[in-house]
Design a protein around this motif. Structure first.
Motif, mmCIF file in Angstrom:
data_model
loop_
_atom_site.group_PDB
_atom_site.id
_atom_site.type_symbol
_atom_site.label_atom_id
_atom_site.label_comp_id
_atom_site.label_asym_id
_atom_site.label_seq_id
_atom_site.Cartn_x
_atom_site.Cartn_y
_atom_site.Cartn_z
ATOM 1 N N SER A 251 15.370 14.402 6.791
ATOM 2 C CA SER A 251 14.458 15.095 7.698
ATOM 3 C C SER A 251 15.207 15.440 8.973
ATOM 4 C CB SER A 251 13.264 14.207 8.049
ATOM 5 O OG SER A 251 12.545 13.871 6.901
ATOM 6 N N GLY A 252 14.655 16.373 9.726
ATOM 7 C CA GLY A 252 15.272 16.716 10.992
ATOM 8 C C GLY A 252 14.486 17.785 11.718
ATOM 9 N N LEU A 253 15.074 18.273 12.778
ATOM 10 C CA LEU A 253 14.485 19.307 13.616
ATOM 11 C C LEU A 253 15.018 20.675 13.191
ATOM 12 C CD1 LEU A 253 12.623 19.461 16.122
ATOM 13 C CD2 LEU A 253 14.689 19.416 17.520
ATOM 14 N N VAL A 254 14.133 21.649 13.033
ATOM 15 C CA VAL A 254 14.566 23.015 12.748
ATOM 16 C C VAL A 254 15.172 23.572 14.040
ATOM 17 C CG1 VAL A 254 13.826 25.341 12.105
ATOM 18 C CG2 VAL A 254 12.800 23.345 10.976
ATOM 19 N N PRO A 255 16.410 24.036 14.014
ATOM 20 C CA PRO A 255 17.038 24.538 15.236
ATOM 21 C C PRO A 255 16.281 25.719 15.847
ATOM 22 C CG PRO A 255 18.688 24.192 13.531
ATOM 23 C CD PRO A 255 17.348 24.053 12.877
ATOM 24 N N VAL A 256 16.152 25.690 17.159
ATOM 25 C CA VAL A 256 15.564 26.809 17.891
ATOM 26 C C VAL A 256 16.346 28.069 17.541
ATOM 27 C CG1 VAL A 256 15.249 27.769 20.208
ATOM 28 C CG2 VAL A 256 14.679 25.362 19.752
ATOM 29 N N GLY A 257 15.638 29.168 17.339
ATOM 30 C CA GLY A 257 16.273 30.433 16.993
ATOM 31 C C GLY A 257 16.333 30.711 15.503
ATOM 32 N N THR A 258 16.001 29.731 14.666
ATOM 33 C CA THR A 258 16.053 29.928 13.216
ATOM 34 C C THR A 258 15.076 31.025 12.794
ATOM 35 O OG1 THR A 258 16.706 27.638 12.780
ATOM 36 C CG2 THR A 258 15.641 28.826 10.977
ATOM 37 N N ARG A 259 15.586 31.965 11.984
ATOM 38 C CA ARG A 259 14.745 33.035 11.443
ATOM 39 C C ARG A 259 14.806 33.098 9.920
ATOM 40 N NH1 ARG A 259 13.445 32.075 15.772
ATOM 41 N NH2 ARG A 259 13.171 33.486 17.539
ATOM 42 N N GLN A 260 15.855 32.515 9.352
ATOM 43 C CA GLN A 260 15.990 32.402 7.901
ATOM 44 C C GLN A 260 16.523 31.018 7.579
ATOM 45 O OE1 GLN A 260 18.449 34.702 9.244
ATOM 46 N NE2 GLN A 260 17.061 36.433 9.394
ATOM 47 N N ILE A 261 16.142 30.545 6.393
ATOM 48 C CA ILE A 261 16.697 29.297 5.884
ATOM 49 C C ILE A 261 17.267 29.596 4.508
ATOM 50 C CG2 ILE A 261 16.272 26.893 5.265
ATOM 51 C CD1 ILE A 261 13.794 27.001 7.145
ATOM 52 N N LEU A 262 18.575 29.415 4.371
ATOM 53 C CA LEU A 262 19.236 29.596 3.083
ATOM 54 C C LEU A 262 19.204 28.249 2.357
ATOM 55 C CD1 LEU A 262 20.876 31.379 1.126
ATOM 56 C CD2 LEU A 262 22.940 30.538 2.297
ATOM 57 N N VAL A 263 18.563 28.228 1.206
ATOM 58 C CA VAL A 263 18.484 27.023 0.374
ATOM 59 C C VAL A 263 19.491 27.203 -0.759
ATOM 60 C CG1 VAL A 263 16.995 25.567 -1.042
ATOM 61 C CG2 VAL A 263 16.033 26.789 0.929
#
Length: 171
Positions: free
Chosen positions: A132-144
């Motif tokens: 688990s963790g914090l989604v970084p500020v500025g994230t607009r896409q997440i590549l899985v």
């Protein structure tokens, strides 16, 4: 198990495929069965590296731009989880990685796996892993990315296995 099947919703490379639990193998003990270690609520199939001497992977690009206001508050967290494993004493394995991006800029990443043969006590199966963790500020896409790595010294099938993969964002 020895054919490559398209996986809906994923872009694949190499021979990554899905296999039904308990599929017999004419040359070896069968693939993981419904009673081997793995998710309690498993479906009929799991991901496998596939019939290849090399590595394979699958990716999804998740657009989270609609949640920009919440993400940029710095309070959105993520849970990444899944069951990862392999076959008997082989070191073929799976890693599930998320890369937080703003366009081409990488803002951070997290991963689970691999599950080694020692972790599985040289048994065929899948073990639960999570982070688990914090989604970084500025994230607009997440590549899985699901990466299946084959031990080049053993066998002719990439026995990296994965099932019940999950990425959940929370406020």
């Amino acid at each position: 198990g020895y054919s490559t099947v398209a996986v809906p919703g994923w872009t694949t490379s190499g021979a990554l495929t899905v296999v039904a639990y308990g599929t017999p193998d004419p040359s070896f003990p069968p693939f993981p069965s419904p009673t081997d270690p793995g998710p309690l609520d498993r479906g009929a199939n799991f991901f496998a590296g596939g019939p290849t001497l090399g590595d394979s992977n699958a990716t999804q690009l998740v657009n989270v731009a609609a949640a920009a206001y919440l993400i940029d508050s710095g309070m959105v967290t993520f849970d990444l989880s899944g069951y990862l494993g392999g076959w008997t004493d082989q070191e073929d394995n799976a890693v599930l990685r998320v890369t937080f991006r703003q366009g081409a800029i990488v803002l951070g990443s997290a991963e689970i796996g691999p599950v080694t043969a020692d972790d599985r006590e040289d048994a065929t199966g899948l073990l639960g892993r999570s982070t688990s963790g914090l989604v970084p500020v500025g994230t607009r896409q997440i590549l899985v990315t699901l990466q299946m790595t084959k031990d080049p010294n053993v066998g002719t099938y990439n026995d990296g296995y994965a099932d019940s993969l999950s990425l959940v964002l929370h406020l």
